[in-house]
Design an enzyme around this catalytic site. Structure first.
Site, mmCIF file in Angstrom:
data_model
loop_
_atom_site.group_PDB
_atom_site.id
_atom_site.type_symbol
_atom_site.label_atom_id
_atom_site.label_comp_id
_atom_site.label_asym_id
_atom_site.label_seq_id
_atom_site.Cartn_x
_atom_site.Cartn_y
_atom_site.Cartn_z
ATOM 1 N N SER A 62 0.832 -1.294 0.054
ATOM 2 C CA SER A 62 0.187 -0.015 0.155
ATOM 3 C C SER A 62 0.772 1.155 -0.099
ATOM 4 O O SER A 62 2.214 1.058 0.592
ATOM 5 C CB SER A 62 -1.040 0.047 1.266
ATOM 6 O OG SER A 62 -0.063 0.230 2.322
ATOM 7 N N ASP A 63 0.008 2.219 -0.642
ATOM 8 C CA ASP A 63 1.075 3.759 -0.392
ATOM 9 C C ASP A 63 0.496 3.836 0.981
ATOM 10 O O ASP A 63 -0.120 3.432 1.694
ATOM 11 C CB ASP A 63 0.368 4.547 -1.301
ATOM 12 C CG ASP A 63 1.157 5.731 -1.534
ATOM 13 O OD1 ASP A 63 2.185 6.248 -0.698
ATOM 14 O OD2 ASP A 63 0.965 6.477 -2.567
ATOM 15 N N TRP A 64 1.696 4.870 1.614
ATOM 16 C CA TRP A 64 1.313 5.111 3.115
ATOM 17 C C TRP A 64 0.187 5.831 3.348
ATOM 18 O O TRP A 64 -0.429 6.718 2.933
ATOM 19 C CB TRP A 64 2.751 6.194 3.237
ATOM 20 C CG TRP A 64 3.897 5.621 3.873
ATOM 21 C CD1 TRP A 64 4.535 5.774 4.839
ATOM 22 C CD2 TRP A 64 4.690 4.528 3.052
ATOM 23 N NE1 TRP A 64 5.845 4.910 4.950
ATOM 24 C CE2 TRP A 64 5.614 4.047 3.549
ATOM 25 C CE3 TRP A 64 4.211 3.751 1.801
ATOM 26 C CZ2 TRP A 64 6.620 3.161 3.295
ATOM 27 C CZ3 TRP A 64 4.960 2.859 1.426
ATOM 28 C CH2 TRP A 64 5.958 2.410 2.007
ATOM 29 N N SER A 65 -0.528 4.896 4.282
ATOM 30 C CA SER A 65 -2.263 5.176 4.889
ATOM 31 C C SER A 65 -3.107 5.229 3.665
ATOM 32 O O SER A 65 -4.334 5.806 3.949
ATOM 33 C CB SER A 65 -2.131 6.600 5.420
ATOM 34 O OG SER A 65 -1.350 6.639 6.496
ATOM 35 N N ALA A 66 -2.994 4.259 2.504
ATOM 36 C CA ALA A 66 -3.643 4.166 1.412
ATOM 37 C C ALA A 66 -4.472 2.672 1.708
ATOM 38 O O ALA A 66 -5.126 2.261 0.930
ATOM 39 C CB ALA A 66 -3.222 4.086 0.207
#
Length: 873
Positions: free
Chosen positions: A290-294
């Site tokens: 995941s992208d960061w906090s996605a």
């Protein structure tokens, strides 16, 4: 007993329907685009070059406990370990510290004694596969030497639908073929250095506005869901998925899913894009992070194909995680099948072995969070050991040489009326504009480069690195002029127009420097919330040019920008004798520019995007206001495949400078086009058929009692663990909705581990192997008709022939060196994919019966050679 709250967001978004695109106006009651579900998540099988790494991954994962597998899938939390993202470890099996993932696509973020490389858009301007590879290799060496396992780049998302999109400079070009080739070469370079490359941001991540709810709310927008990029199946395959297919075919180890939704399903839990397109169709063997906090769900994302959660916590430093303990619980209670977590771990370890991390790995020798030599082991909470966290390892090697070479090779000469190259005999040289000088706060004075002070050599956001130094144009030009006995006068205050006029009126040549910046959405610079507000020059740039041009009849304009800017009011002024686009060249900015200005390097760069007369020339505006009440803003990609030069061609609009344009200090001629069909009995297209093997499982799951926190363990506050507080799974999960029935949220077939049918367009990494069979050979003679040695970039375009197809699409290119008067025969081939269209009914690539043509020349609008293509199927 089952999970509820951890997955409901994913599953309500992934409703059953055909992916569609609707009109631009959306109300709360209007039907929205949907993403059709695709389950189960395909399990890796070690195809092709992945076989040995896959075998080794299976061997080690088979020895892991469930908690150890989960530890590999989940980051330990923001600022908890040294890297921007770091998984848990498996010390029992020799993985003594977690896998370290670190930004950025142009150098090591949050570090020191590292290089700052030219941006991706500059690599695209070189049109040079070797330089792309060498840059990737050099970056990989630096990341490896710092102890990084996973380089969070390169980027092909955004592709460049919007010229004002904030992060287009991180990628390469709005053309999928140019991007795909350079994307793949960069990946090969990074991974040949022993570091896992990450192809990002997958997919349709074309703007910064509304990419995250909290970020948008911070800017005053009342939304409750992130933006949805709505696209049809044909456009997805022929435009946005194209470069990711090249990345998978190149063996990329990781893919990062994006913040946005695709057809109203979040990118990191979209079963259509992750399970079907990436893993089933493209045959991706690595892992999806995941992208960061996605990461927006627990079970939903696991079943939809996510393999690694970053940075592990739901919100930075909140100590909560969709995975970690919750993923352990979901396997123990049967919500997530054991084979799915086994597949996550195998995919991660397969990428690890494929690039040789087991041979090359060293612990991270830097801290992302402090430049102090000593600090807390777990920075966010000031816990753990007080220890040495920065070893200050210099990893730059001799990379300044390749940085300078790429900087010069990416400098596009847009206009030249005999002003360049400079002779070195100019007595009085004016250097005018803030963009020529230094940032008064220092090259790294703005966090993540979040300002536009001084010369622009790097844009802003997480895709940045600290400069080890920055050679400004003013410094390099001054050194050059003084060495030749001349005088140089600089004014680098864009408000000092009268002083600029004085210098310009006394100069034999005036070099004017202007810029335009952009970046990631969490930083707002002068009202630009990541994306640009417009395409005008920044910092009073037009007034600077007007002032100098009106006082000097030999004005050379140098543009440092993230993409196209509007130049229509001054580009054809006779006093503007040359225009250069230098992009974002990195630490050697001034030196690489001077190499071109003074003729030590003959410019060969070609613009990787189109220069239009107005913003409207590019088509639909970027979505800057919510259009769906407080729900997900809807960005409908109604233009289909018609972006950048394809859009200009469709409108019959003449740009100022077309895609692929770039001048040289010499001239080139094109002749003798030859087209030959490569007929063979093996050239027929063969749709993939058959089915997979059943989903394999590795090792034993055990019981809840096996995964309790050990007695005496001193737990780190807010650290993400895979362990349980209690054998009562409901208590360990802390889920208020624990107990939902499977039928309430588990998609049909999501846990089915039986053999699955293979997709016709699949069959190998990158897609069906017969897509890459060469069908046509094309050759042309290129002649240096001038008096200066130099490189030329021949470009091959194809007309696919259909009534709704672009006039031409780029398919092949090269960069070849020619001495004065020299001729070379350039030969290339076209494969099946180059000539095919995506058939949405057949769900496969098809070469249509429409007559096709091939065009060869020096840009998308200068194509003197053309011929019909033989009919091939």
């Amino acid at each position: 007993m089952r999970f509820g709250w951890l997955e409901v967001a994913a599953l309500t978004a992934a409703s059953v329907a055909n992916a569609q695109v609707f009109d631009d106006s959306h109300g709360n009651n209007q039907e929205l685009a949907f993403s059709p579900p695709f389950y189960p998540s395909p399990w890796a099988d070690g195809q092709g070059e992945w076989a040995d790494a896959h075998r080794r991954a299976v061997e080690i994962v088979s020895q892991m406990t469930l908690a150890e597998k989960v530890n590999l899938t989940t980051g330990t939390g923001w600022e908890m370990d040294r890297c921007v993202g770091q998984t848990g470890s498996v010390p029992r099996l020799g993985i003594n510290w977690g896998l370290c993932g670190q930004d950025s696509p142009l150098g090591i973020r949050f570090s020191d004694l590292n290089s700052a490389f030219p941006a991706g858009t500059n690599v695209a301007a070189t049109w040079d596969k070797t330089l792309a590879y060498l840059r990737g290799k050099a970056m990989g060496e630096e990341f490896n030497d710092k102890g990084v396992d996973i380089l969070l780049g390169p980027a092909a998302g955004p592709l460049g639908k919007y010229p004002d999109g904030g992060r287009i400079w991180e990628g390469f070009s709005p053309d999928p073929a140019l991007t795909g080739v350079l994307f793949a070469e960069t990946i090969r370079g990074i991974q040949d250095a022993g570091v896992i490359a990450t192809a990002k941001h997958y997919i349709m991540n074309e703007q910064e506005h509304f990419r995250q709810v909290s970020e948008a709310q911070g800017y005053g927008y009342n939304i409750t869901e992130t933006l949805s990029s709505n696209v049809d199946d044909k456009t997805m395959h022929e435009l946005y998925l194209w470069p990711f297919a090249d990345a998978v075919r190149a063996g990329v180890g990781a893919v990062m899913c994006s913040y946005n939704q695709i057809n109203n399903s979040y990118g990191c839990q979209n079963s259509q894009t992750l399970n079907k397109l990436l893993k089933a169709e493209l045959g991706f063997q690595g892992f999806v992070m995941s992208d960061w906090s996605a990461h927006h769900s627990g079970v939903g994302s696991a079943l939809a194909g996510l393999d690694m959660s970053m940075p592990g916590d739901i919100s930075f430093d909140d100590g909560l995680s969709f995975w970690g303990t919750n993923l352990t619980v979901s396997v123990l209670n049967g919500t997530v099948p054991a084979w799915r977590v086994d597949d996550m771990a195998v995919r991660i370890m397969t990428a690890y072995y494929k690039v040789g991390r087991d041979r090359l790995r060293i612990p991270p020798n830097f801290s992302s969070w402090t430049r102090d030599e000593y600090g807390w082991e777990h920075f966010a909470v000031s816990e753990g050991a007080w220890t040495k966290v920065n070893d200050f390892v210099n990893v730059q090697r001799s990379h300044s040489q390749i940085i300078r070479e790429i900087g010069a090779a990416s400098t596009v000469l847009l206009k030249n009326k005999g002003a360049l190259p400079l002779t070195g005999k100019e007595v009085k040289v004016g250097v005018l504009g803030e963009d020529a000088g230094s940032n008064p706060w220092g090259a790294n004075g703005c966090p993540d480069r979040g300002c536009d002070n001084g010369t622009l050599a790097m844009a802003w956001g997480s895709g940045t690195a600290n400069f080890p130094y920055l050679v400004t144009p003013e410094q390099a030009i001054q050194r050059e002029v003084i060495s030749n006995g001349g005088n140089v006068f600089a004014v680098t205050d864009n408000g000092a127009l009268s002083q600029m006029a004085d210098v310009a009126s006394q100069s034999s040549v005036s070099l004017v420097f202007v810029n335009a910046d952009s970046g990631e959405g969490y930083i707002n610079v002068d009202g630009n919330e990541g994306d640009r507000k417009n395409l005008t020059l920044w910092k009073n740039g037009e007034a600077v040019i007007d002032t100098v041009v009106s006082h000097c009849n030999n004005t050379i304009v140098v543009i440092h920008s993230v993409g196209p800017v509007l130049i229509d009011r001054w580009y054809d002024n006779p006093n503007v004798t040359a225009i250069i686009w230098a992009g974002l060249p990195g630490q050697e900015s001034g030196n690489s520019l001077v190499d071109v200005l003074y003729g030590r390097v003959n410019p060969s760069a070609k613009t990787p995007f189109t220069w239009g007369k107005t913003r409207k020339s590019y088509g639909a505006p970027l979505l800057s206001e919510p259009n769906n009440g407080n729900g997900a803003p809807q960005d409908d990609f109604n233009e289909g495949v018609f972006i950048d030069y394809r859009h200009f061609d469709k409108r019959n609009e003449t740009p100022i400078y077309e895609f692929g344009h770039g001048l040289s200090y010499t001239t080139f001629g094109y002749s003798h086009l030859r087209v030959q069909a490569l007929n063979s009995s093996s050239s027929a297209y063969v749709p993939t058929s058959g089915e997979t093997k059943p989903a394999p499982t590795y090792g034993e799951i055990g019981s809840a009692a096996d995964y309790l926190y050990p007695e005496g363990l001193k737990r780190i506050t807010k650290f993400i663990y895979p362990l349980l507080n209690s054998t009562d799974l409901e208590d360990s999960s802390d889920d208020p909705n624990y107990g939902w029935e499977d039928s309430e949220y588990i998609p049909e077939g999501a846990r089915d581990g039986s053999p699955q049918p293979l997709l016709k367009a699949g069959g190998a990494p990158g897609g069906n192997p017969t897509l890459y069979q060469d069908l046509v050979r094309v050759s042309a003679t290129i002649t240096n008709t001038g008096n200066v040695a130099g490189y030329e970039v021949p470009q091959l375009y194809v007309s696919l022939g259909g009534p709704n197809e672009p006039r031409v699409v780029l398919r092949k290119f090269d960069r070849i060196f020619l001495a004065p008067g020299e001729q070379k025969v350039w030969t290339t081939t076209l494969n099946r994919r180059d000539l095919a269209n995506w058939d949405v009914e057949a769900q496969d690539w098809v070469i249509t019966k429409h007559p096709k043509k091939v065009h060869v020349g020096s840009s998308s609008r200068k194509l003197p050679l053309r011929a019909p293509l033989p009919r091939v199927y």
